[in-house]
Each structure stands twice: as structure tokens, then as C-alpha cells.
Design a protein around this motif. Structure first.
Motif, mmCIF file in Angstrom:
data_model
loop_
_atom_site.group_PDB
_atom_site.id
_atom_site.type_symbol
_atom_site.label_atom_id
_atom_site.label_comp_id
_atom_site.label_asym_id
_atom_site.label_seq_id
_atom_site.Cartn_x
_atom_site.Cartn_y
_atom_site.Cartn_z
ATOM 1 N N GLU A 68 0.824 -1.215 0.000
ATOM 2 C CA GLU A 68 0.000 0.000 0.000
ATOM 3 C C GLU A 68 0.860 1.268 0.000
ATOM 4 O O GLU A 68 0.504 2.269 -0.612
ATOM 5 C CB GLU A 68 -0.859 0.023 1.275
ATOM 6 N N ALA A 69 1.997 1.199 0.710
ATOM 7 C CA ALA A 69 2.897 2.352 0.812
ATOM 8 C C ALA A 69 3.763 2.515 -0.442
ATOM 9 O O ALA A 69 4.534 3.467 -0.533
ATOM 10 C CB ALA A 69 3.774 2.210 2.047
ATOM 11 N N GLY A 70 3.633 1.578 -1.394
ATOM 12 C CA GLY A 70 4.314 1.719 -2.676
ATOM 13 C C GLY A 70 5.686 1.078 -2.769
ATOM 14 O O GLY A 70 6.446 1.374 -3.692
ATOM 15 N N PHE A 71 5.996 0.180 -1.844
ATOM 16 C CA PHE A 71 7.301 -0.479 -1.857
ATOM 17 C C PHE A 71 7.175 -1.908 -2.365
ATOM 18 O O PHE A 71 6.140 -2.547 -2.197
ATOM 19 C CB PHE A 71 7.926 -0.472 -0.457
ATOM 20 N N GLU A 72 8.272 -2.391 -2.961
ATOM 21 C CA GLU A 72 8.302 -3.763 -3.469
ATOM 22 C C GLU A 72 9.009 -4.664 -2.458
ATOM 23 O O GLU A 72 10.106 -4.352 -1.996
ATOM 24 C CB GLU A 72 9.034 -3.814 -4.811
ATOM 25 N N ILE A 73 8.387 -5.778 -2.159
ATOM 26 C CA ILE A 73 8.897 -6.711 -1.157
ATOM 27 C C ILE A 73 9.680 -7.815 -1.854
ATOM 28 O O ILE A 73 9.161 -8.490 -2.738
ATOM 29 C CB ILE A 73 7.733 -7.349 -0.373
ATOM 30 N N GLU A 74 10.930 -7.975 -1.424
ATOM 31 C CA GLU A 74 11.683 -9.144 -1.873
ATOM 32 C C GLU A 74 11.368 -10.321 -0.958
ATOM 33 O O GLU A 74 11.083 -11.413 -1.414
ATOM 34 C CB GLU A 74 13.189 -8.867 -1.878
ATOM 35 N N SER A 75 11.408 -10.078 0.357
ATOM 36 C CA SER A 75 11.070 -11.143 1.300
ATOM 37 C C SER A 75 10.792 -10.571 2.684
ATOM 38 O O SER A 75 11.327 -9.528 3.063
ATOM 39 C CB SER A 75 12.194 -12.176 1.396
ATOM 40 N N ILE A 76 9.942 -11.275 3.413
ATOM 41 C CA ILE A 76 9.692 -11.001 4.830
ATOM 42 C C ILE A 76 9.714 -12.352 5.533
ATOM 43 O O ILE A 76 8.996 -13.272 5.134
ATOM 44 C CB ILE A 76 8.320 -10.338 5.082
ATOM 45 N N GLU A 77 10.541 -12.461 6.544
ATOM 46 C CA GLU A 77 10.591 -13.683 7.357
ATOM 47 C C GLU A 77 10.230 -13.312 8.786
ATOM 48 O O GLU A 77 10.864 -12.434 9.386
ATOM 49 C CB GLU A 77 11.995 -14.294 7.330
ATOM 50 N N THR A 78 9.215 -13.960 9.328
ATOM 51 C CA THR A 78 8.749 -13.660 10.681
ATOM 52 C C THR A 78 8.766 -14.912 11.528
ATOM 53 O O THR A 78 8.137 -15.909 11.176
ATOM 54 C CB THR A 78 7.308 -13.101 10.662
ATOM 55 N N LYS A 79 9.480 -14.851 12.636
ATOM 56 C CA LYS A 79 9.449 -15.926 13.633
ATOM 57 C C LYS A 79 8.596 -15.434 14.790
ATOM 58 O O LYS A 79 8.747 -14.298 15.251
ATOM 59 C CB LYS A 79 10.854 -16.262 14.137
ATOM 60 N N CYS A 80 7.688 -16.273 15.256
ATOM 61 C CA CYS A 80 6.827 -15.930 16.385
ATOM 62 C C CYS A 80 7.101 -16.908 17.520
ATOM 63 O O CYS A 80 7.083 -18.126 17.307
ATOM 64 C CB CYS A 80 5.356 -16.017 15.970
ATOM 65 N N VAL A 81 7.365 -16.377 18.701
ATOM 66 C CA VAL A 81 7.553 -17.199 19.889
ATOM 67 C C VAL A 81 6.390 -16.910 20.832
ATOM 68 O O VAL A 81 6.163 -15.764 21.229
ATOM 69 C CB VAL A 81 8.896 -16.898 20.593
ATOM 70 N N ILE A 82 5.641 -17.950 21.153
ATOM 71 C CA ILE A 82 4.520 -17.852 22.091
ATOM 72 C C ILE A 82 5.030 -18.239 23.470
ATOM 73 O O ILE A 82 5.653 -19.282 23.633
ATOM 74 C CB ILE A 82 3.370 -18.792 21.655
#
Length: 136
Positions: A68-82
Motif C-alpha cells: 500500500e505504501a508503494g514499496f516492493e517486497i523481496e522477502s519477509i521472514e517472521t518468527k513468532c515465539v509464544i
């Protein structure tokens, strides 16, 4: 939109075993037990599944805001610790590494915070949610 999953459990808490099946069949008769939840047994557990759901939801929300902000994503990696403490999920902690062309760190951090607060799974929780995000 409605999604579902089914849990079947047989036996007592400590000696029993269960299986989980999701509507999509991504999980189909996937084993879970006391040992896989509180020790190192084979199978999944509710907290691991919550972590998967939260990391996936957050990452999709973040990608929407970045696009939406007009940027191109190469990759996003998200680790979640519960963090399960005394029978309650106390925290959900994200570690995010992203490759996004041309975005400033300040703009990225703002979108990360917005995604953290607004993804549907975050809205479900009544817990502390924290994120450490890095552009690489």
C-alpha cells in the motif's frame, strides 16, 4: 469467511493422545499430546499452531501495508515465539527480517507496528505482543 479445525483426543491428559485436522487438510490427523506440548514428544501443540497462525497473519498484514505504501517486497521472514506461563499465553514475540527496496527504517518500523496492532490474530489476543524488526 469461516474456517475450522477438529481435535480428537483419547485418554487422560498425560497418557492420552490426540489428532488435529484442518479444513484444508494441511493438517490431517496430525498428532499432538501432553509430551509434544510440555516436553519433547513427537507431534505439534496448540502454542506452536498459534505461533504459526500469528506469524502468518502478521506477515500478510505487513505485506499489505508495505505494498500500500508503494514499496516492493523481496522477502519477509517472521518468527513468532509464544510464551505460555502458568497456563496462560502471556506474550507473542515476533522477530522480523525483511528485504524491501527503498524503504527507510523509520517507515518500515511504523508499518511493522501498524501490522502488529491490526492483524486479525493480534486483535484476538489479550496479551502483550512485541516485535523486533530488521531490514536486511
Amino acid at each position: 469467511m469461516k474456517r475450522n479445525a477438529t481435535a480428537i483426543w483419547k485418554g487422560s491428559l498425560k497418557e492420552g493422545k490426540g489428532v488435529l485436522t484442518t479444513q484444508s487438510k494441511t493438517l490431517e490427523n496430525t498428532q499432538y499430546s501432553f509430551h509434544s506440548r510440555f516436553e519433547e514428544g513427537v507431534g505439534t501443540n496448540p502454542e506452536e499452531l498459534v505461533a504459526a497462525a500469528h506469524s502468518g497473519c502478521f506477515t500478510m498484514q505487513l505485506s499489505a501495508y508495505i505494498t500500500e505504501a508503494g514499496f516492493e517486497i523481496e522477502s519477509i521472514e517472521t518468527k513468532c515465539v509464544i510464551n505460555l506461563l502458568e497456563g496462560t499465553i502471556k506474550e507473542s514475540n515476533f522477530t522480523v527480517n525483511a528485504k524491501i527496496e527503498g524503504i527507510s527504517d523509520a517507515a518500515f518500523q511504523e508499518l511493522v507496528t501498524k501490522a502488529e496492532q491490526n492483524c486479525p490474530i493480534s486483535k484476538l489476543f489479550n496479551t502483550t505482543i512485541t516485535t523486533s524488526a530488521t531490514l536486511v
